[in-house]
Design a protein around this motif. Structure first.
Motif, PDB file in Angstrom:
ATOM      1  N   HIS A 239       1.055  -1.036  -0.279  1.00 19.84           N
ATOM      2  CA  HIS A 239      -0.221  -0.069  -0.569  1.00 19.84           C
ATOM      3  C   HIS A 239       1.154   1.019   0.013  1.00 19.84           C
ATOM      4  N   LEU A 240       2.087   1.252  -0.840  1.00 17.10           N
ATOM      5  CA  LEU A 240       2.768   2.604  -0.300  1.00 17.10           C
ATOM      6  C   LEU A 240       2.786   3.904  -1.372  1.00 17.10           C
ATOM      7  N   GLY A 241       1.490   3.833  -2.403  1.00 13.31           N
ATOM      8  CA  GLY A 241       1.727   4.958  -2.786  1.00 13.31           C
ATOM      9  C   GLY A 241       0.036   5.323  -1.806  1.00 13.31           C
ATOM     10  N   GLU A 242      -0.777   4.608  -0.975  1.00  9.43           N
ATOM     11  CA  GLU A 242      -1.505   5.332  -0.293  1.00  9.43           C
ATOM     12  C   GLU A 242      -1.041   5.547   1.124  1.00  9.43           C
ATOM     13  N   LYS A 243       0.220   5.350   1.610  1.00 12.10           N
ATOM     14  CA  LYS A 243       0.818   5.507   2.556  1.00 12.10           C
ATOM     15  C   LYS A 243       1.477   6.704   2.224  1.00 12.10           C
ATOM     16  N   GLU A 244       1.914   6.847   0.759  1.00 11.80           N
ATOM     17  CA  GLU A 244       2.608   8.030   0.377  1.00 11.80           C
ATOM     18  C   GLU A 244       1.676   9.723   0.681  1.00 11.80           C
ATOM     19  N   GLN A 245       0.261   9.272  -0.186  1.00  9.42           N
ATOM     20  CA  GLN A 245      -0.488  10.306   0.396  1.00  9.42           C
ATOM     21  C   GLN A 245      -1.364  10.415   2.019  1.00  9.42           C
ATOM     22  N   ILE A 246      -1.316   9.309   2.434  1.00 13.11           N
ATOM     23  CA  ILE A 246      -1.419   9.861   4.261  1.00 13.11           C
ATOM     24  C   ILE A 246      -0.677  10.487   4.666  1.00 13.11           C
ATOM     25  N   ALA A 247       0.948  10.738   4.373  1.00 20.89           N
ATOM     26  CA  ALA A 247       2.158  10.919   5.160  1.00 20.89           C
ATOM     27  C   ALA A 247       2.197  12.230   4.777  1.00 20.89           C
ATOM     28  N   ARG A 248       1.459  13.068   2.955  1.00 26.73           N
ATOM     29  CA  ARG A 248       1.409  13.890   2.774  1.00 26.73           C
ATOM     30  C   ARG A 248       0.247  15.181   3.658  1.00 26.73           C
TER      31      ARG A 248
ATOM     32  N   SER B  74       1.447  13.648  24.150  1.00 31.75           N
ATOM     33  CA  SER B  74       1.066  14.969  23.231  1.00 31.75           C
ATOM     34  C   SER B  74      -0.296  15.322  23.647  1.00 31.75           C
ATOM     35  N   LYS B  75      -0.238  16.657  22.877  1.00 28.02           N
ATOM     36  CA  LYS B  75      -1.349  17.061  22.841  1.00 28.02           C
ATOM     37  C   LYS B  75      -2.441  16.670  21.868  1.00 28.02           C
ATOM     38  N   GLU B  76      -2.022  16.724  20.877  1.00 23.98           N
ATOM     39  CA  GLU B  76      -2.846  16.499  19.728  1.00 23.98           C
ATOM     40  C   GLU B  76      -2.070  14.929  18.977  1.00 23.98           C
ATOM     41  N   VAL B  77      -3.262  14.287  18.652  1.00 27.89           N
ATOM     42  CA  VAL B  77      -2.724  12.192  18.312  1.00 27.89           C
ATOM     43  C   VAL B  77      -3.550  12.675  17.218  1.00 27.89           C
ATOM     44  N   TYR B  78      -2.689  11.846  16.075  1.00 25.71           N
ATOM     45  CA  TYR B  78      -2.838  11.685  14.695  1.00 25.71           C
ATOM     46  C   TYR B  78      -2.632  10.369  14.450  1.00 25.71           C
ATOM     47  N   ILE B  79      -3.465   9.555  14.226  1.00 30.15           N
ATOM     48  CA  ILE B  79      -3.664   8.339  13.717  1.00 30.15           C
ATOM     49  C   ILE B  79      -3.451   8.784  12.467  1.00 30.15           C
ATOM     50  N   ALA B  80      -2.152   7.599  11.638  1.00 26.59           N
ATOM     51  CA  ALA B  80      -1.540   7.316   9.845  1.00 26.59           C
ATOM     52  C   ALA B  80      -1.457   6.308   9.750  1.00 26.59           C
ATOM     53  N   ALA B  81      -2.981   5.578   9.345  1.00 28.71           N
ATOM     54  CA  ALA B  81      -2.964   3.977   9.135  1.00 28.71           C
ATOM     55  C   ALA B  81      -3.976   4.338   7.728  1.00 28.71           C
TER      56      ALA B  81
END
Length: 251
Positions: free
Chosen positions: A74-83, A198-205
């Motif tokens: 899922h590399l393409g999706e992960k790069e989009q999520i990271a951006r 942490s003050k703000e928590v983001y899940i990257a999945a």
């Protein structure tokens, strides 16, 4: 043969052969492709198997695939999520980047941010940022070789004086009812601690993590500010999250 019997048979066969092709399974079980795909989709959602090109394989150790496999899956999706995650990072922030294949991608896009401090236990993140302008703080603890990470314990975790603005966390499972979960207790302990600090928590999945509740609970949705995922997420999950306080961000 009942569905549960078929699914057990599929798992039994995978313990022997490790990888099975779709046509092999339809012949072995004497079922249609449509019936087999329903069984495969259910087993995949439960985290017991992984789909590969033209077939299936058992999920990795305790259901978790290797870091090397996840780096390209899922590399393409992960790069989009990271951006998309990078849009929430500001110059001067102190952030935590988790040890995961999705959060690793974030490191590639923040090298020239000004006065940015990154806390991490991820060896690939460290390698990505070691020659950048980013200030690095590395978690001390035990090296977990298969995950290429450093996992910390309470007695050596001394980050309470840091002003951690945002944490970007990975996980292996996400459900509305149970929140986020993972396969490894040591990773979960570190993630719990960083969520607490942490003050703000983001899940990257990526979207394949939704609907799974795996071995170790990390946090309920009440502790999560936002989940950043890809556009392949089923609309049913999008509707469920509208009823929660956790923001769903589609990359």
């Amino acid at each position: 043969m009942l569905p549960l019997e078929r699914q057990k048979k599929i798992l039994d066969l995978l313990t022997i052969r490790e990888v099975l092709k779709i046509n092999e399974l339809t012949e072995e079980l004497d079922i249609s492709v449509d019936t087999l795909r329903r069984d495969i989709n259910l087993l995949a959602k439960q985290g017991k198997i992984e789909k590969i090109y033209g077939g299936i394989k058992l999920a990795g150790r305790f259901g978790e695939s290797s870091m090397e496999e996840r780096m390209i899956d899922h590399l393409g999706e992960k790069e989009q999520i990271a951006r998309k995650c990078c849009e929430f990072i500001e110059d001067g922030d102190c952030i935590y980047i988790d040890s995961g294949s999705t959060t690793y991608q974030i490191a590639k896009y923040i090298k020239h941010r000004k006065k940015l401090t990154v806390i991490t236990g991820s060896i690939p993140v460290i390698q990505e940022l070691i020659n950048s302008e980013v200030e690095l703080i590395i978690i001390g603890g035990k090296i977990r070789k298969e995950e290429q990470s450093v996992v910390a314990y309470d007695y050596i975790f001394n980050f309470h004086e840091l002003n951690v603005r945002r944490a970007f966390i990975c996980c292996s499972g996400i459900t509305v009812e149970r929140g986020i979960s993972d396969y490894n207790l040591e990773e979960a302990i570190t993630r719990k601690k960083m969520i607490e600090l942490s003050k703000e928590v983001y899940i990257a999945a990526d979207s394949s993590k939704f609907g799974k509740d795996v071995m170790v609970s990390i946090a309920p949705l009440e502790q999560i500010d936002a989940i950043v995922t890809d556009a392949g997420l089923d609309r049913g999950y999008q509707a469920q999250f509208k009823k929660t306080a956790t923001r769903l961000v589609i990359a």
